[in-house]
Design a protein around this motif. Structure first.
Motif, PDB file in Angstrom:
ATOM      1  N   ARG A   1      18.418  69.543  21.622  1.00  0.00           N
ATOM      2  CA  ARG A   1      18.097  70.366  22.655  1.00  0.00           C
ATOM      3  C   ARG A   1      17.239  71.536  21.880  1.00  0.00           C
ATOM      4  O   ARG A   1      16.117  71.895  22.517  1.00  0.00           O
ATOM      5  CB  ARG A   1      19.305  71.063  23.152  1.00  0.00           C
TER       6      ARG A   1
ATOM      7  N   THR B   1      28.088  73.524  28.428  1.00  0.00           N
ATOM      8  CA  THR B   1      28.502  72.572  26.985  1.00  0.00           C
ATOM      9  C   THR B   1      27.715  71.377  27.010  1.00  0.00           C
ATOM     10  O   THR B   1      26.935  70.940  27.885  1.00  0.00           O
ATOM     11  CB  THR B   1      29.791  72.296  27.116  1.00  0.00           C
ATOM     12  N   THR B   2      27.679  70.845  25.686  1.00  0.00           N
ATOM     13  CA  THR B   2      26.637  69.790  25.500  1.00  0.00           C
ATOM     14  C   THR B   2      27.599  68.400  25.885  1.00  0.00           C
ATOM     15  O   THR B   2      27.124  67.392  26.077  1.00  0.00           O
ATOM     16  CB  THR B   2      26.185  69.841  24.017  1.00  0.00           C
ATOM     17  N   SER B   3      28.914  68.636  25.588  1.00  0.00           N
ATOM     18  CA  SER B   3      29.617  67.395  25.627  1.00  0.00           C
ATOM     19  C   SER B   3      29.749  66.969  27.202  1.00  0.00           C
ATOM     20  O   SER B   3      29.790  67.882  28.141  1.00  0.00           O
ATOM     21  CB  SER B   3      31.096  67.795  25.028  1.00  0.00           C
ATOM     22  N   ASN B   4      29.717  65.687  27.484  1.00  0.00           N
ATOM     23  CA  ASN B   4      29.941  65.155  28.839  1.00  0.00           C
ATOM     24  C   ASN B   4      30.992  64.250  28.923  1.00  0.00           C
ATOM     25  O   ASN B   4      31.521  63.371  29.728  1.00  0.00           O
ATOM     26  CB  ASN B   4      28.902  64.424  29.490  1.00  0.00           C
ATOM     27  N   GLU B   5      32.205  64.682  27.712  1.00  0.00           N
ATOM     28  CA  GLU B   5      33.366  64.154  27.575  1.00  0.00           C
ATOM     29  C   GLU B   5      34.567  64.304  29.028  1.00  0.00           C
ATOM     30  O   GLU B   5      34.374  65.449  29.357  1.00  0.00           O
ATOM     31  CB  GLU B   5      34.108  64.286  26.339  1.00  0.00           C
TER      32      GLU B   5
ATOM     33  N   SER C   1      28.022  63.073  21.040  1.00  0.00           N
ATOM     34  CA  SER C   1      27.389  63.420  22.112  1.00  0.00           C
ATOM     35  C   SER C   1      27.203  64.956  22.136  1.00  0.00           C
ATOM     36  O   SER C   1      26.358  65.688  22.296  1.00  0.00           O
ATOM     37  CB  SER C   1      28.413  63.201  23.288  1.00  0.00           C
TER      38      SER C   1
END
Lengths: 144, 858
Positions: free
Chosen positions: B640, A96-100, B632
């Motif tokens: 990207r 995923t892109t999220s680092n939540e 985010s």
């Protein structure tokens, strides 16, 4: 091992293309099935919808799962999979892109096997994918 | 015999010729004249007055002077014939005349009357008058006119008779007279023995009169041994001597001995008295009586000892009286210090003192003020109005609390110089002590004596103690009154409304604020039922805490809204008990909380508003979270793609592009990477604002070591001297503090890149009294002009070409420090390095105890 399928669940076509490129760059030749959202992913896994009639005994070697998707998100997909005997033990790498924090913790709680944040830089992304492939396709012994 | 006759004698002579008469009468009158007796001669028929005078003139020496003084009277027989012999009047008058003329008595000679021959010459009254007075009488009878029986008859009527017989004078006594004389003699002997042996002093005197007939002296005629012993006067020094010779000055003795005795001697009235004989310095009990006119006898007893004992007793009584009187005056007076004057003057008089001085200690000072005195001039008194402790006798007494008795004062001494200067010879000063505290002094001094008796000192001490007690009692009373006043003042000054209620809800007492609120005077409230006047009800209200206190005897509180009194009140009722612990009511205190109630209402309303705000805020926070997530996720994906496909072009189609195209592609990639960092930084920042800050024990030294270790590992070629102070432990959020140090040490690491001898330092110390940490380096530094921009997001002071960075690191640092309640600031100089200081707690937090140390803050 090449006959084993990788299920890539990703709604963003750019990411699909880049992921495929990274896999290719890492010399991973396995067939990659792309599901553009959670519904399609489940259809594939359980032989429903456009995949009705598919031999569901043929399970992917690893599932690369995005979290943020239209219709059905990655967390729900994971939930359904872990609730079903057929897919209960399938290795799932959350990509995923999220680092939540919330997403990461939920993923692990629901039985994700790995949680990987897609780096923006492609070189790093390629490196990460290569390592994933090496681990899940080569080193890891699948449950089925 | 003729010249030694005692008073009261009467006898007779029988004569035949003139010469017979002369034989007896010449020595008879000679003795009388010499003995200071009035001599009266009544001649016979055959003798003329002139002849009788001539005979006496011839025979008696100094006859002329006697005659001149009127001591001799010669009366013709014819003149005598008229005298009434039935009464003693004539003879008594003659005796009186003798005494009043200053003679000791009367010596009479007279002829018996021839015409009354054979008849009794004397009536008994004459004999009696003679025998009880200073009189001697002789009667002449012509012998030839009496026969033997007649002679015997005459002799019988006299004590004795003189008769010439054969040329010689013989004494003839009647047997009766002899018997009487013998008895008399025996009785006299007995008396003589009694007289000599009696223990009382006895003396017999003759009074001496002056020309005016007033007693002016007396002569001792006889004294007994006891008299000598009691008076110390020898017999030979007294007999026949005048008292003015024996005891010179007695005429001036206030007792007036001569006058008193004279009265006894002249009136015959006996006297009894007790007197102090000044010249003898003794006390005597005296009884005086007069056996004959002009004569008196006294019996005396020395009662000096008894008198002295009486005196002592009287003094004792007087002392007690003085003490009792003093005590009464002092204890009933409201101003004992004023009474001291009167009392001490009395005591002074009783003690035969001439000075008294009373000082009182000034409260809280080591000096005294003159309160009362006597016997010194006003000027002297003014001069000694104030007296410091330790100065003079009284000052020493006040300081030491011990009395001083100075006697026989004549040697110079500082302590007695004042009293000596006013002639005081003995001086005693007592401290006025009450319950161990000296409150003054009281002293007495005398000029006439050099010593005081122990009894006198005792009286002084007793009076002093009385005065002290009275004054202390007054002080105690005053402090009671003061305490009462203070209590009342306090009671009325308390803004709370206080009422003392009895068990029937009646007001016993209220303070002024309570009375004011009721619109009455405090005294008007007494006895009113509180529920009626306070609440306007006919019975106590249900919430009445006083009712509950009456029921269970304990304290009760309640908040009461009473519109009659116009507000809200916090009411407390505290039981009031008497000495037997019986509840007699309660103290009802109403504290006005109207304002507090209003404030509470305001607070509640503010709290409501606040919680609405909080709801709004948490909604906004949730929005922000969603936004952060989308940032985010959604911002990164395109990045990207940009990055990935630029890379693809570079890799797959690089050979088809010229160098400029390749460079542009590389820049696109680099830009996407930088933007990724920016997004990461922003996310971090927003996460910092939202997450809770933990307060845990954090080893900052260890964290710093960890951070620098990672930095070194990432750039193994860098040579940096890292100096970390060990053991810097504080409280905070470990994860945030790690990020903080990562940023600060990362910056230091980055900006010393071009420094050959790079030094990075992490330490701590006290700056402005606060525990402060510092991260210091000797790198590129910065221009202090822009120091305020350092901590703003996206503000960079360095060229990206020189030093990479997002411009978010220090904003993050600032945020972390803010979240800890601390402060962060920086000092730097271009080319010389930078130092970042931070504290981890707000100034209101208790300062972390830390070892002393300072850090440079340039």
């Amino acid at each position: 091992m090449k006959d084993k399928v990788i299920l890539l669940v990703e709604d963003n076509p750019d990411d699909v293309k880049l992921t495929l490129r990274a896999l290719k760059k890492s010399n991973i030749r396995n067939e990659v099935v792309v599901a553009s959202d959670g519904v399609k992913a489940l259809d594939y896994l359980f032989g429903t919808g456009e995949y009705s009639g598919r031999d569901t005994s043929k399970v992917p070697q690893v599932i690369l799962l995005d979290l943020n998707m239209p219709r059905l998100g990655g967390i729900e997909v994971l939930q359904r999979m872990r609730a079903d005997e057929r897919t209960k033990l399938l290795p799932v790498v959350v990509l995923t892109t999220s680092n939540e924090d919330a997403g990461r913790i939920d993923s692990y709680r629901l039985g994700a096997n790995s949680y990987v944040i897609k780096p923006v830089d492609f070189d790093q992304f390629a490196k990460a994918v290569q390592q994933l492939g090496l681990y899940w396709l080569v080193l890891n012994e699948a449950p089925y | 015999m003729i010249d030694d006759l005692s008073w009261g004698s009467h006898f007779c002579q029988f004569y035949q010729t003139k010469n017979d008469l002369f034989d007896i009468l010449v020595p008879y009158f000679t003795a009388g004249l010499e003995n200071n007796e009035l001599c009266v001669w009544v001649t016979t028929e055959n003798l003329r007055v002139e002849d009788a005078r001539k005979v006496l003139e011839k025979a008696v020496p100094h006859f002329a002077s006697y005659s001149e003084r009127g001591q001799i009277e010669i009366i013709p027989n014819s003149a005598w014939e008229t005298v009434d012999r039935k009464s003693d009047k004539a003879i008594v008058a003659m005796g009186d005349k003798a005494l009043s003329a200053g003679f000791d008595g009367l010596r009479l000679a007279c002829n018996a009357l021839p015409e009354k021959r054979g008849v009794k010459v004397f009536s008994g009254c004459w004999t009696d008058a003679i025998s009880r007075s200073n009189m001697i009488a002789m009667f002449t009878y012509p012998r030839d006119e009496f026969d033997a029986i007649g002679l015997m008859e005459v002799v019988k009527n006299h004590r004795f008779a003189l008769v010439r017989n054969a040329g010689r004078w013989e004494v003839i006594e009647s047997s009766e007279a002899r018997t009487v004389r013998d008895a008399l003699k025996r009785s006299e002997e007995k008396l003589q023995s009694l007289f000599s042996n009696m223990s009382e002093g006895f003396a017999y005197h003759r009074i001496v009169l002056d020309a005016a007939g007033r007693p002016c002296d007396y002569i001792f005629l006889e004294v007994n041994d006891a008299f000598g012993e009691l008076t110390g006067l020898a017999r030979e020094d007294t007999i026949n001597k005048r008292v003015t010779e024996v005891l010179p000055g007695i005429e001036k003795d206030p007792v007036d001995w001569i006058g008193r005795y004279g009265k006894v001697a002249l009136t015959g009235k006996p006297a009894h008295f007790e007197s102090f004989a000044g010249p003898l310095k003794r006390w005597y009990s005296v009884s005086a009586f007069s056996p004959h006119k002009g004569y008196f006898a006294v019996t005396i007893t020395d009662i000096t000892e008894r008198k002295e004992a009486d005196e002592t007793l009287q003094r004792g009584n007087r002392k007690l009286e003085i003490l009792a009187e003093s005590a009464r005056l002092l204890l009933t007076s409201k101003t004992p210090e004023m009474i001291v004057q009167a009392i001490c003057e009395k005591v002074m008089k009783h003690l035969e003192c001439h000075v008294f001085i009373n000082y009182l200690v000034e409260e809280g000072q080591e000096r005294m003020r003159l309160n009362a005195c006597a016997g010194i001039t006003e000027e002297t008194a003014k001069g000694i109005e104030w007296l410091d402790f330790g100065v003079a006798g009284c000052g020493c007494v006040a300081r030491d609390g011990c009395r001083i008795i100075a006697e026989d004062i004549h040697t110079p001494d500082e302590r007695t110089s004042l009293v000596r200067s006013i002639g005081i010879q003995a001086y005693a000063c007592h401290p006025l002590v009450y319950q161990g505290m000296t409150i003054g002094t009281l002293s007495f001094g005398t000029r006439t004596r050099t010593h005081f008796s122990s009894e006198e000192i005792e009286l002084m001490k007793a009076v002093t103690d009385l005065v002290a007690t009275a004054m202390a009692r007054k002080k105690a009373e005053e402090s009671l009154v003061r305490a009462k006043e203070e209590w009342e003042l306090t009671f009325d000054s308390v803004p709370d409304m206080i009422a003392i209620l009895d068990n029937q809800h009646r007001i016993m007492r209220v303070n002024k604020p309570m009375a004011r609120r009721l619109g009455l005077k405090p005294e008007e409230c007494v006895g009113l039922p509180c529920y009626k006047y306070v609440h306007g009800l006919s019975a106590p209200p249900s919430f009445c805490p006083h009712s509950r206190t009456i029921c269970d005897g304990s304290q009760h509180f309640d908040e009461v809204n009473e519109e009659n009194l116009g507000g809200d009140f916090l009411v407390s009722t505290t039981p009031l008990r008497d000495k037997q612990d019986r509840m007699i009511g309660s103290v009802h205190v109403a504290h006005d909380i109207t304002e507090r109630k209003k404030a509470e209402a305001r607070i509640i309303s503010l709290n409501k508003q606040l919680s609405l705000k909080i709801d709004e805020l948490s909604f906004a926070n949730r929005e922000l979270e969603a936004f952060s997530y989308s940032v985010s996720h959604d911002l990164r994906s395109p990045l990207r793609s940009i990055n990935g496909f630029s890379q693809e072009i570079l890799e797959d189609y690089g050979d088809k592009l010229d160098e400029n195209g390749l460079d542009s592609l590389r820049r696109i990639r680099a830009a996407s990477q930088r933007m990724d960092l920016l997004i990461a930084g922003l996310l971090n920042l927003s996460r910092l604002s939202r997450s809770e800050v933990a307060r845990e024990r954090v080893d900052l030294s260890a964290l710093a070591g960890d951070v620098t270790g990672h930095l070194q590992k990432a750039q193994p070629d860098r040579r940096v001297e890292v100096l970390i102070t060990e053991g810097l432990i504080d409280e905070g959020d470990e994860r945030l503090l790690y990020v903080l140090l990562q940023n600060l040490l990362g910056n230091a690491w980055k900006f010393t890149e071009k420094q050959a001898n790079a030094v990075i330092e992490f330490g701590a110390g006290i700056v402005d009294g606060k525990h402060t940490y510092v991260v210091r380096d000797n790198g590129a530094g910065f221009d202090m002009t822009y120091a305020d921009k350092l901590f703003r997001p996206f503000q960079r002071l360095h060229d990206t070409a020189d030093f990479s960075g997002t411009g978010i690191g220090l904003a993050t640092v600032q945020r972390i420090i803010n979240r800890h309640g601390g402060q962060v600031w920086a000092r730097g100089e271009v080319g010389k390095g930078a130092a970042f200081y931070f504290t981890l707690r707000s100034s209101s937090d208790p300062e972390k105890p830390h070892e002393k140390g300072t850090i440079k803050c340039e």
